[in-house]
Design a protein around this motif. Structure first.
Motif, PDB file in Angstrom:
ATOM      1  N   PRO A  90     -52.348 143.119 -22.617  1.00 59.50           N
ATOM      2  CA  PRO A  90     -51.233 144.074 -22.534  1.00 59.50           C
ATOM      3  C   PRO A  90     -50.215 143.779 -21.427  1.00 59.50           C
ATOM      4  N   SER A  91     -50.672 143.356 -20.251  1.00 60.29           N
ATOM      5  CA  SER A  91     -49.719 143.098 -19.161  1.00 60.29           C
ATOM      6  C   SER A  91     -48.807 141.915 -19.487  1.00 60.29           C
ATOM      7  N   HIS A  92     -49.335 140.901 -20.143  1.00 64.79           N
ATOM      8  CA  HIS A  92     -48.511 139.756 -20.540  1.00 64.79           C
ATOM      9  C   HIS A  92     -47.579 140.132 -21.694  1.00 64.79           C
ATOM     10  N   GLN A  93     -48.058 140.984 -22.581  1.00 65.09           N
ATOM     11  CA  GLN A  93     -47.220 141.471 -23.676  1.00 65.09           C
ATOM     12  C   GLN A  93     -46.026 142.249 -23.112  1.00 65.09           C
ATOM     13  N   GLN A  94     -46.281 143.087 -22.113  1.00 66.33           N
ATOM     14  CA  GLN A  94     -45.192 143.849 -21.476  1.00 66.33           C
ATOM     15  C   GLN A  94     -44.190 142.916 -20.807  1.00 66.33           C
ATOM     16  N   LEU A  95     -44.668 141.872 -20.164  1.00 66.49           N
ATOM     17  CA  LEU A  95     -43.783 140.894 -19.533  1.00 66.49           C
ATOM     18  C   LEU A  95     -42.906 140.211 -20.577  1.00 66.49           C
ATOM     19  N   ALA A  96     -43.502 139.817 -21.682  1.00 62.87           N
ATOM     20  CA  ALA A  96     -42.743 139.163 -22.754  1.00 62.87           C
ATOM     21  C   ALA A  96     -41.672 140.098 -23.315  1.00 62.87           C
ATOM     22  N   GLN A 136     -38.227 131.148 -15.884  1.00 62.83           N
ATOM     23  CA  GLN A 136     -39.372 130.353 -15.468  1.00 62.83           C
ATOM     24  C   GLN A 136     -40.597 131.243 -15.505  1.00 62.83           C
ATOM     25  N   ILE A 137     -41.562 130.867 -16.321  1.00 63.16           N
ATOM     26  CA  ILE A 137     -42.811 131.620 -16.433  1.00 63.16           C
ATOM     27  C   ILE A 137     -43.862 130.857 -15.636  1.00 63.16           C
ATOM     28  N   CYS A 138     -44.378 131.497 -14.617  1.00 67.34           N
ATOM     29  CA  CYS A 138     -45.339 130.856 -13.712  1.00 67.34           C
ATOM     30  C   CYS A 138     -46.732 131.398 -13.953  1.00 67.34           C
ATOM     31  N   GLY A 139     -47.709 130.603 -13.599  1.00 64.60           N
ATOM     32  CA  GLY A 139     -49.097 131.026 -13.707  1.00 64.60           C
ATOM     33  C   GLY A 139     -49.988 129.819 -13.872  1.00 64.60           C
ATOM     34  N   GLU A 140     -51.274 130.040 -13.698  1.00 64.93           N
ATOM     35  CA  GLU A 140     -52.245 128.947 -13.755  1.00 64.93           C
ATOM     36  C   GLU A 140     -52.508 128.453 -15.172  1.00 64.93           C
ATOM     37  N   ALA A 183     -43.858 132.876 -23.814  1.00 61.19           N
ATOM     38  CA  ALA A 183     -42.574 132.358 -24.306  1.00 61.19           C
ATOM     39  C   ALA A 183     -42.465 132.519 -25.819  1.00 61.19           C
ATOM     40  N   GLN A 184     -43.554 132.299 -26.536  1.00 58.90           N
ATOM     41  CA  GLN A 184     -43.544 132.457 -27.989  1.00 58.90           C
ATOM     42  C   GLN A 184     -43.276 133.904 -28.400  1.00 58.90           C
ATOM     43  N   VAL A 185     -43.882 134.856 -27.704  1.00 57.72           N
ATOM     44  CA  VAL A 185     -43.674 136.268 -28.031  1.00 57.72           C
ATOM     45  C   VAL A 185     -42.227 136.665 -27.736  1.00 57.72           C
ATOM     46  N   VAL A 186     -41.683 136.183 -26.628  1.00 56.94           N
ATOM     47  CA  VAL A 186     -40.274 136.457 -26.313  1.00 56.94           C
ATOM     48  C   VAL A 186     -39.393 135.994 -27.465  1.00 56.94           C
ATOM     49  N   LEU A 188     -35.996 126.510 -26.225  1.00 53.82           N
ATOM     50  CA  LEU A 188     -36.775 125.380 -25.727  1.00 53.82           C
ATOM     51  C   LEU A 188     -37.693 125.814 -24.598  1.00 53.82           C
ATOM     52  N   HIS A 189     -38.967 125.493 -24.762  1.00 51.03           N
ATOM     53  CA  HIS A 189     -39.955 125.695 -23.705  1.00 51.03           C
ATOM     54  C   HIS A 189     -40.221 124.330 -23.101  1.00 51.03           C
ATOM     55  N   TYR A 190     -39.813 124.175 -21.865  1.00 53.45           N
ATOM     56  CA  TYR A 190     -39.964 122.905 -21.167  1.00 53.45           C
ATOM     57  C   TYR A 190     -41.231 122.958 -20.344  1.00 53.45           C
ATOM     58  N   ARG A 191     -42.141 122.048 -20.615  1.00 54.95           N
ATOM     59  CA  ARG A 191     -43.423 122.038 -19.915  1.00 54.95           C
ATOM     60  C   ARG A 191     -43.465 120.851 -18.959  1.00 54.95           C
TER      61      ARG A 191
END
Length: 144
Positions: free
Chosen positions: A41-47, A67-71, A80-83, A124-127
């Motif tokens: 849920p917290s990631h869904q809210q962020l998206a 920029q989406i940060c995290g481990e 990024a896909q949900v966004v 584009l999602h740049y990895r």
């Protein structure tokens, strides 16, 4: 000018007649990510917050870079896909090691991607993979 032959890029012709596809010159550089995996849920809210922020921009303006940060790389990608799903955009992935190193090839890739993002509704999602073996040029391209 009326005696000159009319030339049109094949991708533009296909777009004009209603055939939607990614320019084949981008094959091997970007790849479609498809459907997102489930988010907590917290990631869904962020998206949803990112999607809401982007939806406030007009059609004529360029969306800001996020920029989406995290481990966890898979989680960042799923956000990024949900966004993109919320905004009816198709998300493509580009790994940092796929960036052309020659200036002319890089400029062509950039021009093609900008055109495809407008014609196809793509994002584009740049990895970037960071590590000790990373070349200085790759770091420069990723941060400039």
């Amino acid at each position: 000018m009326t005696l000159s032959p009319l030339r049109i890029d094949e991708r533009i012709l296909h777009y004009l007649i209603g055939i939607q596809h990614l320019d084949e010159r981008l094959f091997g550089i970007v790849e479609s990510l498809g459907e997102p995996s489930l988010l907590v849920p917290s990631h869904q809210q962020l998206a949803l917050k990112i999607a809401q922020t982007w939806s406030n921009f007009s059609e004529e303006s360029q969306l800001p870079v996020v920029q989406i940060c995290g481990e966890d790389m898979a989680t960042r990608q799923a956000i990024a896909q949900v966004v993109c799903q919320q905004l009816d955009l198709e998300l493509y992935l580009m790994d940092g090691d796929r960036i052309p190193s020659a200036t002319a090839e890089f400029n062509l890739m950039l021009k093609l991607w900008e055109r495809e993002s407008v014609l196809g509704g793509y994002a584009l999602h740049y990895r970037l993979r960071t590590g000790r073996n990373e070349s200085p040029r790759r770091r420069y391209l990723a941060t400039d």
